[in-house]
Design a protein around this motif. Sequence first.
Motif, short mmCIF file in Angstrom:
data_model
loop_
_atom_site.label_atom_id
_atom_site.label_comp_id
_atom_site.label_asym_id
_atom_site.label_seq_id
_atom_site.Cartn_x
_atom_site.Cartn_y
_atom_site.Cartn_z
N PHE A 1 -0.64 -10.78 22.92
CA PHE A 1 0.26 -11.66 23.68
C PHE A 1 -0.41 -12.21 24.90
N SER B 1 2.02 -16.75 32.39
CA SER B 1 2.01 -16.38 30.97
C SER B 1 0.71 -16.76 30.27
N VAL C 1 8.97 -9.64 24.71
CA VAL C 1 9.24 -11.05 25.03
C VAL C 1 8.30 -11.94 24.21
N LYS C 2 7.03 -11.56 24.19
CA LYS C 2 6.05 -12.32 23.42
C LYS C 2 6.47 -12.40 21.95
N LEU D 1 16.37 -15.68 23.39
CA LEU D 1 15.14 -14.95 23.04
C LEU D 1 14.85 -13.90 24.12
N ALA E 1 14.93 -9.82 23.61
CA ALA E 1 13.77 -8.97 23.92
C ALA E 1 14.20 -7.75 24.73
N THR F 1 0.67 -18.04 26.61
CA THR F 1 0.97 -17.19 25.46
C THR F 1 2.43 -17.28 24.98
N LEU F 2 3.28 -17.98 25.72
CA LEU F 2 4.68 -18.07 25.31
C LEU F 2 5.03 -19.45 24.78
N LEU G 1 8.11 -24.55 22.59
CA LEU G 1 7.79 -23.24 22.03
C LEU G 1 6.86 -23.39 20.83
N GLY H 1 0.91 -11.03 34.38
CA GLY H 1 1.66 -11.33 33.17
C GLY H 1 2.96 -12.04 33.45
N TYR H 2 3.88 -11.96 32.51
CA TYR H 2 5.15 -12.68 32.65
C TYR H 2 5.91 -12.17 33.87
N PHE I 1 9.33 -14.92 21.50
CA PHE I 1 8.98 -16.34 21.70
C PHE I 1 7.95 -16.83 20.69
#
Lengths: 420, 487
Positions: free
Chosen positions: B487, A185, A396-397, B442, B446, A188-189, A157, B190-191, A400
């Motif tokens: 992000f 991702s 989420v971003k 985490l 979220a 980005t995480l 991370l 994305g995620y 993290f």
Amino acid sequence: MTPGESLVTTGVAVRPAEPGDEVAGVAPRWVATPETTGEAALVMRAAADHGLAVTPVGGGTKLSWGHPPARCDLVLDTRRLARVLEHEAGDLVARVQAGITADALAAALGAAGQRLALDFTTGGSTVGGALATAAAGPGRLRHGTARDLLIGVTVVLADGTVARAGGKVVKNVAGYDLGKLFTGSLGTLGLITEATFRLHPLPTARAWITATSPGPGVVAAVARLATSPLEPSAIELDSPGVRAPVTVAALVEGVAAGERAEDAARLLGDTARISADPPAWWGRLPGQAAPGAGPAGYLLELRVPPAAAVTAPAAAGRAAGAAGLDAHIRGSAATCVLYAALPPDTPPGAAEIFVTSLRTELSAAGGRLVVWTAPPEAARIDRFGPVGSAALMRRVKERFDPEGRMSPGRLTGGAARAGA
Amino acid sequence: MTTGPAALPGLTARLLELLGPGGVITDPVRLRTYECDGLTYHRATPGVVVLPETAAQVAAVVRACHETGTPFVARGSGTGLSGGALPRTDGVLIVTSRMRRILELDIPNRRAVVEPGVTNLAISEAARPYGYYYAPDPSSQQICTIGGNVAENSGGAHCLKHGFTVNHVLAIELVTPEGDIVTLDAMDPGYDLLGAFIGSEGTLGIATKVTVRLSREPETVTTLLAAFPDVESGGVAVSAVIGAGVLPAAIEMMDALAIEAAEAAVRCDYPPGAGAVLIVELDGPAAEVAHEFAQVERLCRESGAFEMRVADDPARRAAIWKGRKSAFAAVGRISPAYLVQDGVVPRTALPAVLAGIEELSARYGIRVANVFHAGDGNLHPLVLFDDAEEGAAERAEIVSGEILDLCLRYGGSITGEHGVGVDKSRYMPKMFTAEELDTMQLVRCAFDPAGLSNPGKIFPTPRLCGEAPGVRKGVHPLVASGEADLF
């Protein structure tokens, strides 16, 4: 201590950035090349101490995907994380470092008669890059995409925390599946350092069935083949231009591939031909100058439900025609993920009209349009379009990477900024 | 506004306004109907039960819970085996049994859109006339709901080839723990939140609509029952089949004790004298199946199979599966009480782990019947004991726990399909480091910063989201000022 001194004292190979290290045009200050997860964690911790923005880079074949990073101080080059850590053939499982290339992995697994059933759409791609971009090729029809084949992951991370999720067994529901979260991702995480995949045996025999027709007839045959009990491994489509003929190619794998290919050929119509090798364009993104080269112009991904797959290429053709453009469309016809390439000299205004009108049409059919690459002068284009879960993704971003240091802005945000 | 446990009476009044008296259960006797799921030794009477009929009602209930700080738990048919739907005495149990409409059967797009209370099998039954089915098939598929399947990422005997729930769900409409209705779609860039949500055991929100992929019925299905003198030779056959590059739809094994139980319960008429039976099912194009089947038969014979039966029609196939499918319930015939364990090991470790289980069985004087998904290393040891015998239950618990330790020692997992729930949260620190558990938090934070969605499940010691670990220096100034959305 300066940030540079901090990075050097980690003992990990770090060098000042040079020309050629740019990420989508953004020049970093340093490049680190760790060889283990532990080394990567040391570098990430040093970067955290100094608030450095970090971008993970693998083979660099999809560096132009997504927005350019808003900041990039340190490139974390994974290409020395290139080992196969475990491969137990009897378990059909392999744990590998993220920087291993598709070719190196295929060679290692092939020796045991096995493969990772994931097509890397650009030569020189790494496993980590394939996961971060969620890219997949023709085999997605039979074997799914990276997310379906990934059973375990190790990530570092932004603050240097090392976390592993999943494991090395195919069937496992313990805890959250962080591997899925990191798939797509775009760095980005955090940094993906290791991945564990389920493998498949190499097929005994393969046959490709290719058919070309000037009209949409051959595209209509895709549905017949996709819903037949022949279980093709892939059905791909290639349409080099709005007015060019369309080619459909299907792959069958297995002991009886030859026999099944003949049945498939009947479904694809009179022009169908059977061959032992794929067409030259098989498994490659449209608009690529050469295998390994990133697309120079615009690369769009069109995702639609199966029923719209038959009409999507024509819709793209119409939208291109209306914008005065030509588009090269290629992709997985049965899983309905198509790529469209526009030449680099396409006027940004025309590209935007094309994207907007096609996105509207695909959305009405339940589809999406993503602009993966675009020249810098097309910064106004909304790359991702509306995403229903964007607010959750943002949360989420923030959890993290609360300081916004991991590839900031790559995944979305450009549109928000441009609109502000 | 009252918040916390004291809020329940006030909240109940509000729930009655939202759902009417027919949609809210407060009667203590009726509440007890819901005090446990399939894992009956964890029990808690829910504070209140609601039976919503629409996503909007679920959202209204969840919003009310969020505003009053009241925990809530979702429940389908209650077939879960890890206490994942165990209610909270201080909370609301949201039961989806009235949300069981198949909203859309979309054959051209090879998908179905269903409400969470629809049973797994109902989807396949609806699709079958068109030549399609829904592939993930947990053993409880006649009764378990798709909402529960999503929560647990359910598999089943055929997931070896065809994959799990997560491989067959295209989109989910969910109510977030704050009461918002959001759709996660596999097409979204994305995620992969859809992938993260599936298998999160109800801790990230409640699915209110599920779009599943329908698969084409295979051209051919052939099933083989092979009898072996012992588990070891059956294991050799499994390795040989996989090693030959054959990927069966299912490979299931039962040991002598499991066979004995199945015979006692359903007279499945498996070959007499078998120390182990193997069920191998192949599906796919007829030409491929015929070839692979010949290979499987030969490999079984070479590995020591002394009797083989073949079924290629539904009735004979059902006869072969009868013993396997009844095995869990059947052990009730040969033992007053039992625990069902659910551990996974790499396939090549199966012989060593089975030997280890035998050793544990001998050491503690506790019989263990083995029924397992041999193809993917998912063990379901049935730990038998007599609950009238002093100390037997405790010894069975010890054996059951040590089997998980054994799985972890060989690189496996503490659960392959039943989930962590309340039952196994204490084993999570054995499988994951504190940093790894914190990282999973985490995700939780979220989705559910207040920690109200199925609290107490999966994680042994949930942190408050404000206390998330790691280096934290606050929100980036550009984000705070609204200038950037990074992000």
